[in-house]
Design an enzyme around this catalytic site. Structure first.
Site, short mmCIF file in Angstrom:
data_model
loop_
_atom_site.label_atom_id
_atom_site.label_comp_id
_atom_site.label_asym_id
_atom_site.label_seq_id
_atom_site.Cartn_x
_atom_site.Cartn_y
_atom_site.Cartn_z
N HIS A 76 3.32 14.42 5.75
CA HIS A 76 3.15 15.85 5.52
C HIS A 76 3.75 16.55 6.74
CE1 HIS A 76 0.50 14.98 2.16
NE2 HIS A 76 -0.11 14.09 2.93
N CYS A 111 -1.36 -3.66 4.01
CA CYS A 111 -2.24 -4.82 3.83
C CYS A 111 -1.35 -6.05 3.80
CB CYS A 111 -3.07 -4.69 2.56
SG CYS A 111 -2.08 -4.54 1.08
N SER A 129 0.83 -1.22 0.00
CA SER A 129 0.00 0.00 0.00
C SER A 129 0.86 1.27 0.00
CB SER A 129 -1.09 -0.01 1.07
OG SER A 129 -2.03 -1.05 0.79
#
Lengths: 113, 113
Positions: free
Chosen positions: A39, A54, A34
């Site tokens: 940020h 996952c 994934s």
């Protein structure tokens, strides 16, 4: 972030980072399992990381631990958001190989530096 | 995903998509207001989307609504995960312009198609 992905034993697919003016970066490491995203708001001494995983081979806690250490965060919080647990679903395998079934989860990590 | 970002009134910075063998895609739209990501498991008719936003100009619900429509999802669930709400923080502005202060949030959306 790439090193964090490696420590999580992720298979790295792509890396994109952007630096903003006057400050802050946004970056994503796309992995077979994934993604990891970050940020940062240096003006608030704050960073927000997602570790979206996952399959059952990834070690997201290793990535989180490494990032908290590297950023020398004064405070860090980590929340696990489980998903892909619909009735009848046997779970979400990652993309790298077949036959592995586990559940998807996002771990939003936030750090005050 | 790009159209969803546009409908959320996001400022698009970068777009990366990868297709997996035998199926599934992973994609991220990096926006000035953070990012949108998607991972799909066609074999489970399942997709997981994150709409990570900051600032007070983005309309994440518009992006979510558009994606649910376009995927013609039979079931969809959307959870808001608030973050960046530390004591003393006035909130996290997005990167495009200064003077806008609001709180960061991630909206994990999952769809069964």
């Amino acid at each position: 972030m790439v090193e964090a992905a490696k420590r999580a034993e992720a298979t790295i697919i792509d890396v994109v980072f952007h630096e903003f003016n006057p400050f802050g970066i946004s970056g994503v490491v796309v992995i077979a399992e994934s993604h990891l995203s970050i940020h940062t708001w240096p003006e608030y001494r704050y960073a927000a990381v997602d570790i979206f995983s996952c399959g059952d081979t990834l070690k997201p806690a290793e990535a989180a631990k490494y990032l908290v250490e590297q950023f020398r965060a004064n405070r860090a919080s980590c929340v696990e958001v489980k998903r892909g647990l619909f009735p009848g679903s046997t779970g979400l395998p990652h993309k790298a190989k077949e036959g592995v079934a586990a559940n998807g989860a996002t771990e939003p990590l936030q750090m005050v530096l």
